[in-house]
Motif scaffolding. Structure first.
Motif, PDB file in Angstrom:
ATOM      1  N   GLY A 168       0.829  -1.198   0.000  1.00 41.88           N
ATOM      2  CA  GLY A 168       0.000   0.000   0.000  1.00 41.88           C
ATOM      3  C   GLY A 168       0.865   1.250   0.000  1.00 41.88           C
ATOM      4  N   PHE A 169       0.393   2.288  -0.656  1.00 42.18           N
ATOM      5  CA  PHE A 169       1.068   3.583  -0.675  1.00 42.18           C
ATOM      6  C   PHE A 169       0.198   4.533   0.134  1.00 42.18           C
ATOM      7  CE2 PHE A 169       2.100   7.682  -2.839  1.00 42.18           C
ATOM      8  CZ  PHE A 169       3.446   7.717  -2.495  1.00 42.18           C
ATOM      9  N   TRP A 170       0.734   5.042   1.238  1.00 45.76           N
ATOM     10  CA  TRP A 170      -0.028   5.841   2.188  1.00 45.76           C
ATOM     11  C   TRP A 170       0.429   7.292   2.180  1.00 45.76           C
ATOM     12  CZ3 TRP A 170      -3.638   3.948   5.903  1.00 45.76           C
ATOM     13  CH2 TRP A 170      -3.900   2.588   5.776  1.00 45.76           C
ATOM     14  N   SER A 171      -0.526   8.198   2.325  1.00 44.64           N
ATOM     15  CA  SER A 171      -0.238   9.617   2.460  1.00 44.64           C
ATOM     16  C   SER A 171      -0.503  10.011   3.907  1.00 44.64           C
ATOM     17  CB  SER A 171      -1.145  10.437   1.540  1.00 44.64           C
ATOM     18  OG  SER A 171      -1.025  11.807   1.856  1.00 44.64           O
ATOM     19  N   GLY A 217      -2.157  14.558   8.274  1.00 44.62           N
ATOM     20  CA  GLY A 217      -2.013  14.236   9.687  1.00 44.62           C
ATOM     21  C   GLY A 217      -2.572  12.881  10.043  1.00 44.62           C
ATOM     22  N   VAL A 218      -3.387  12.326   9.187  1.00 41.92           N
ATOM     23  CA  VAL A 218      -3.972  11.007   9.399  1.00 41.92           C
ATOM     24  C   VAL A 218      -3.562  10.140   8.216  1.00 41.92           C
ATOM     25  CG1 VAL A 218      -6.114   9.704   9.619  1.00 41.92           C
ATOM     26  CG2 VAL A 218      -5.939  11.962  10.629  1.00 41.92           C
ATOM     27  N   GLY A 219      -3.076   8.933   8.492  1.00 39.47           N
ATOM     28  CA  GLY A 219      -2.678   8.053   7.407  1.00 39.47           C
ATOM     29  C   GLY A 219      -3.862   7.681   6.523  1.00 39.47           C
ATOM     30  N   GLY A 247       4.445   6.973   2.527  1.00 38.02           N
ATOM     31  CA  GLY A 247       5.132   5.765   2.951  1.00 38.02           C
ATOM     32  C   GLY A 247       4.528   4.539   2.305  1.00 38.02           C
ATOM     33  N   PHE A 248       5.365   3.515   2.134  1.00 39.04           N
ATOM     34  CA  PHE A 248       4.917   2.233   1.613  1.00 39.04           C
ATOM     35  C   PHE A 248       4.742   1.279   2.784  1.00 39.04           C
ATOM     36  CE2 PHE A 248       7.115   4.054  -2.056  1.00 39.04           C
ATOM     37  CZ  PHE A 248       6.182   3.825  -3.052  1.00 39.04           C
ATOM     38  N   LEU A 249       3.721   0.447   2.719  1.00 41.51           N
ATOM     39  CA  LEU A 249       3.435  -0.494   3.788  1.00 41.51           C
ATOM     40  C   LEU A 249       3.141  -1.861   3.193  1.00 41.51           C
ATOM     41  CD1 LEU A 249       2.906  -0.856   6.854  1.00 41.51           C
ATOM     42  CD2 LEU A 249       0.541  -0.259   6.401  1.00 41.51           C
ATOM     43  N   LEU A 271     -11.343   8.391   6.329  1.00 47.65           N
ATOM     44  CA  LEU A 271      -9.939   8.402   6.707  1.00 47.65           C
ATOM     45  C   LEU A 271      -9.676   7.253   7.663  1.00 47.65           C
ATOM     46  CD1 LEU A 271      -9.370  12.201   7.327  1.00 47.65           C
ATOM     47  CD2 LEU A 271      -8.719  10.852   5.345  1.00 47.65           C
ATOM     48  N   THR A 272      -8.541   6.623   7.479  1.00 45.46           N
ATOM     49  CA  THR A 272      -8.189   5.508   8.360  1.00 45.46           C
ATOM     50  C   THR A 272      -6.813   5.740   8.929  1.00 45.46           C
ATOM     51  OG1 THR A 272      -7.236   4.265   6.534  1.00 45.46           O
ATOM     52  CG2 THR A 272      -9.554   3.843   7.049  1.00 45.46           C
ATOM     53  N   GLY A 273      -6.538   5.167  10.092  1.00 47.21           N
ATOM     54  CA  GLY A 273      -5.222   5.255  10.697  1.00 47.21           C
ATOM     55  C   GLY A 273      -4.341   4.127  10.201  1.00 47.21           C
ATOM     56  N   VAL A 274      -3.086   4.219  10.481  1.00 45.83           N
ATOM     57  CA  VAL A 274      -2.140   3.183  10.081  1.00 45.83           C
ATOM     58  C   VAL A 274      -2.385   1.975  10.964  1.00 45.83           C
ATOM     59  CG1 VAL A 274       0.291   2.601   9.904  1.00 45.83           C
ATOM     60  CG2 VAL A 274      -0.469   4.888   9.361  1.00 45.83           C
ATOM     61  N   SER A 275      -2.487   0.810  10.356  1.00 51.79           N
ATOM     62  CA  SER A 275      -2.787  -0.405  11.107  1.00 51.79           C
ATOM     63  C   SER A 275      -1.546  -1.236  11.372  1.00 51.79           C
ATOM     64  CB  SER A 275      -3.826  -1.232  10.348  1.00 51.79           C
ATOM     65  OG  SER A 275      -3.303  -1.584   9.071  1.00 51.79           O
TER      66      SER A 275
END
Length: 169
Positions: free
Chosen positions: A10-13, A17-19, A85-87, A119-123
């Motif tokens: 996944g590519f996250w922004s 302020g929120v992933g 970031g990549f996850l 919007l979701t947070g980083v898991s």
């Protein structure tokens, strides 16, 4: 296909302020890599990596998306990105056949904008959780810059000019 290569990245922004996941790279059964944009306004860098390859920090070369597993591994190398970031999401729950989450599949096929997604947070379970250990006072922007520069926060005392410089016009 290699077993140690990720199957989904996944590519996250983090700019707001929120992933928020904005794009996804998925390994297909034939070893190729599929790319899916979830939010066009933030997925530009991911599109660039897919179109032009991932720069390898150690050698300076680029690994194209046609390299399959090697491309997915290269996405997970440490980058100096602040807002993205990549996850590795290989262990995430399997998605529907189209790659969309089952509850969003009908909306995606109807042309729903990804900006409407919640919007979701980083898991990531390994993510560091920062908690204040005592009362914290906020810093002004000027004080924050001073602290980051190695200077103490607070007003800056400017010494008076020498007498010889005061007399000049």
């Amino acid at each position: 296909m290699s077993e140690d290569a990720p199957t989904r990245v996944g590519f996250w922004s983090y700019a707001t302020g929120v992933g928020r996941k904005v794009a996804e790279f998925t390994r297909q059964p034939d070893g190729s890599v599929a790319f899916r944009v979830l939010d066009r306004s933030w997925a530009g860098p991911a599109q660039d990596y897919y179109d032009n390859g991932v720069p390898v920090l150690a050698g300076g070369a680029r690994i194209p998306a046609t390299a399959g597993d090697e491309f997915l591994r290269a996405l997970l190398q440490p980058f100096r990105m602040t807002y993205y970031g990549f996850l590795d999401e290989s262990d995430a729950l399997p998605a529907a056949a189209s790659g969309a989450a089952p509850d969003r599949q009908a909306a995606d096929s109807a042309g729903d904008q990804a900006s409407d997604l919640p919007l979701t947070g980083v898991s990531d379970p390994d993510a560091v959780q920062l908690r204040p250990i005592g009362p914290a006072r906020g810093l002004s922007v000027e004080d924050a810059y001073r602290v980051l520069s190695g200077l103490p926060p607070g007003p800056v005392e400017v010494p008076p000019l020498p007498d010889e410089r005061r007399d000049r016009p």
